[in-house]
Design a protein around this motif. Structure first.
Motif, PDB file in Angstrom:
ATOM      1  N   ASN A 164       0.816  -1.203   0.000  1.00 56.73           N
ATOM      2  CA  ASN A 164       0.000   0.000   0.000  1.00 56.73           C
ATOM      3  C   ASN A 164       0.847   1.250   0.000  1.00 56.73           C
ATOM      4  N   THR A 176       2.090   1.797  -3.526  1.00 59.06           N
ATOM      5  CA  THR A 176       1.129   2.020  -4.613  1.00 59.06           C
ATOM      6  C   THR A 176       1.231   3.395  -5.266  1.00 59.06           C
ATOM      7  N   PRO A 177       1.226   4.485  -4.482  1.00 63.33           N
ATOM      8  CA  PRO A 177       1.278   5.781  -5.181  1.00 63.33           C
ATOM      9  C   PRO A 177       2.462   5.869  -6.126  1.00 63.33           C
ATOM     10  N   LEU A 214       3.923   3.366  -7.642  1.00 65.38           N
ATOM     11  CA  LEU A 214       3.649   2.503  -8.796  1.00 65.38           C
ATOM     12  C   LEU A 214       2.734   3.213  -9.788  1.00 65.38           C
ATOM     13  N   PHE A 215       1.734   3.899  -9.262  1.00 63.87           N
ATOM     14  CA  PHE A 215       0.799   4.603 -10.135  1.00 63.87           C
ATOM     15  C   PHE A 215       1.478   5.761 -10.848  1.00 63.87           C
ATOM     16  N   LEU A 216       2.423   6.386 -10.173  1.00 61.65           N
ATOM     17  CA  LEU A 216       3.076   7.555 -10.757  1.00 61.65           C
ATOM     18  C   LEU A 216       4.221   7.187 -11.694  1.00 61.65           C
ATOM     19  N   PRO A 262       4.957   5.206 -14.373  1.00 58.95           N
ATOM     20  CA  PRO A 262       4.984   5.288 -15.852  1.00 58.95           C
ATOM     21  C   PRO A 262       4.952   6.733 -16.344  1.00 58.95           C
ATOM     22  N   ALA A 263       4.047   7.538 -15.765  1.00 56.12           N
ATOM     23  CA  ALA A 263       3.962   8.935 -16.190  1.00 56.12           C
ATOM     24  C   ALA A 263       5.267   9.646 -15.897  1.00 56.12           C
ATOM     25  N   VAL A 285       7.968   8.648 -18.473  1.00 54.81           N
ATOM     26  CA  VAL A 285       7.796   9.273 -19.791  1.00 54.81           C
ATOM     27  C   VAL A 285       8.145  10.755 -19.740  1.00 54.81           C
TER      28      VAL A 285
END
Lengths: 304, 290
Positions: free
Chosen positions: A7, A10-11, A13-15, A17-18, A21
């Protein structure tokens, strides 16, 4: 334990890829550009082979009359265009802020010019400005006037790109100010009507001051965007005749691809970026100040 | 709110509205009409309100996709057909990638409190203001010499994703904030993991935001010229690049060019008619609260 760690991760992991790039394809190129602006670099060289020449690109730019001219054209274009569009857009919004049938259709039609490709906008206007088959000169000669050298004469060409930009972007300001108008508190306008304010008085003393925060943000957004205009002008005049419509973006493009001076183009891009950052920062600070003020007002209200 | 009443207005007001509409869509109409004319009609001296509409210009542009051979063409030039395929692929793929990673990032920025959130928000706002012209030199240099991506569709897609991400994150944030957190907590109580919560609970609720964001993203990728021009080679050119390349100083084939322009303009026009509300939401978000 492992779930808790998952947990916590997670933040990220979510961030990730963006972030990856943006770092690779936006942040890195910008740093690269800042570095490149200190190099004497042409497109056939790898960047490692280019000579480091310090600030010479910048000093060269400021002593270059053509660059100063194009800087001046850019600033002139932005100021003229944004001023006219603000007056027209806000004026139209005040005029059309009425309870009429078909408002949504009208708004839909008005955003069309902004949605279609700038290349196509340039194409349409170039056709309309065409010396013989264009609609403007055709109408003028039909009515017995002399044709106007729309894109062939320096001053007229500047006026032509201003007109095309006004056509494309006035709706933006119109839509934002209309939204602002419609979100104004009805009570204030009602109260002023009861006190006997005329239409003009309502606009000047009630509506405009209440709209001001939105108008300032709109102005800054439009100002920033006006520095980004490129394709419409590229298709219509390609910066000519002479340098009369050569805004900075076009000059960057030409310096890079025609004159093959990547270092100089990077230095120009840097200057353009600095201008835009200042404007963005102004917008950010203004927004923050507004938020703080709103918070204070709320606090005062709660205390009372 | 169910029964709307409209005020009566004075006739001059309607005249003004009609004039505004004519000004707004007149140029687009003119382009459509020109694309349906033969060059003889375009160049003729009489202003021609009456002419035989013809699809010949569109046949010339799209000859690659036609199942028959238009008889007025001696040789089919596949440039435009290829560009159209490229534009579609680049537009769709870059939109899909941008939205997937953009929504995830926006969600993380809104929902999880972790160090550096404010910093990230400021950076996204700043990055949003970077004009393509500024990226021209570095992107050309890096893509050519370091990544080896010049002349490929992948290279163009990567730039467009990066260019659109800040805006997508920014706009989706305002939609995600409105999703009630209780809903997510309930899902978590029922045993859903963070990814399940995101894909099964949050995503369906922010569909309007996603619609707005995807229209804006696709539009940028579909319309962009400068970077595509620098990065593409003969096989990966997009439609805007081919249009500019076919514009010469003299002797422009106006009919065909207007037809290609029209084809380039059609997808954004369709979006506008189907989703004008979402587009206006996207435009006003941030500037106008509420």
């Amino acid at each position: 334990m492992s779930i808790a760690r998952a947990n916590r991760l997670t933040p990220y992991l979510f961030l990730a890829p963006a972030g990856a790039v943006l770092a690779v394809a936006l942040f890195y190129p910008i740093c690269y550009m800042i570095y490149a602006s200190f190099l004497d670099w042409n497109p056939s060289q790898r960047i490692g082979e280019a000579d480091f020449i310090g600030l010479r690109n910048y000093t060269k730019l400021f002593s270059d009359a053509a660059f100063r001219e194009s800087m001046w054209v850019t600033i002139k274009f932005s100021i003229v265009v944004v001023t006219i569009e603000m007056f027209l857009g806000v004026g139209l919004a005040l005029l059309l802020d009425r309870n009429i049938r078909g408002m949504s259709v009208l708004r839909t039609l008005f955003i069309l010019p902004m949605m279609i490709a700038p290349i196509v906008v340039g194409l349409m206007w170039r056709y309309m400005y065409h010396p013989t088959v264009g609609i403007f000169n055709r109408t003028l000669t039909d009515w017995g006037f002399d044709p106007i050298p729309w894109l062939a004469d320096g001053d007229w060409a500047f006026a032509s790109i201003v007109i095309a930009d006004i056509w494309q972007w006035t709706p933006f300001i119109f839509i934002l100010s209309l939204a602002a108008l419609q979100s104004l508190p009805a009570s204030a306008i009602e109260a002023s009507r009861i006190d006997g304010a005329s239409g003009w008085q309502q606009i000047i003393y009630i509506k405009l001051p209440l709209m001001l925060p939105v108008l300032i943000v709109t102005l800054l957004l439009r100002l920033i965007d006006s520095f980004k205009v490129l394709e419409v002008i590229l298709v219509m005049t390609n910066g000519g005749p002479g340098l009369s419509t050569e805004i900075l973006s076009i000059r960057i493009n030409r310096t890079a691809s025609e004159f093959r001076e990547l270092g100089e183009a990077a230095a120009m891009s840097n200057l353009l970026l600095i201008v835009l950052l200042i404007l963005t920062f102004a917008m950010f600070i203004y927004n923050k100040a507004q938020e703080l003020r709103a918070q204070r007002m709320r606090a005062v209200e709660e205390e009372a | 709110m169910s029964q709307k009443t409209y005020d009566r207005q004075n006739p001059a007001f309607y005249v003004l509205i009609v004039m505004l509409v004519i000004m707004a869509i007149g140029p687009i109409y003119l382009m459509l009409v020109t694309s349906l004319k033969l060059n003889v009609d375009i160049m003729s001296d009489t202003s021609s309100l009456i002419f035989m509409p013809t699809l010949r210009n569109y046949e010339t542009a799209l000859c690659d996709f036609l199942w028959y051979e238009p008889e007025h063409l001696r040789r089919c030039d596949p440039t435009f057909g290829r560009a159209l395929t490229n534009s579609l692929i680049i537009g769709l793929v870059s939109t899909a990638i941008t939205l997937i990673i953009g929504t995830m990032a926006a969600y993380a920025l809104v929902r999880f409190r972790f160090m550096g959130r404010d910093v990230v928000s400021i950076w996204t706002l700043m990055m949003r203001m970077v004009p393509p012209a500024v990226l021209l030199v570095p992107v050309f240099g890096i893509w050519t010499f370091q990544f080896g991506l010049d002349g490929t569709r992948g290279g163009i897609i990567l730039v467009y994703v990066a260019l659109n991400l800040p805006f997508v994150i920014w706009i989706l944030q305002s939609f995600i904030v409105q999703v009630p957190i209780q809903l997510e907590e309930a899902a978590r109580m029922d045993g859903a993991g963070p990814f399940q919560v995101f894909f099964l609970v949050v995503l369906p609720l922010i569909k309007p935001g996603i619609a707005a964001a995807s229209i804006f993203t696709f539009r940028v990728a579909w319309n962009e010229f400068l970077l595509a021009n620098a990065l593409s080679d003969r096989n990966s050119r997009t439609v805007p690049v081919t249009i500019v390349n076919s514009l010469t100083e003299f002797d422009i084939d106006w009919g065909v060019i207007m037809a290609t322009g029209m084809l380039l303009a059609v997808p954004p026009i369709i979006f506008t008619f189907f989703a004008s509300r979402q587009i206006i939401t996207g435009m006003t978000a941030g500037a106008v609260k509420g």
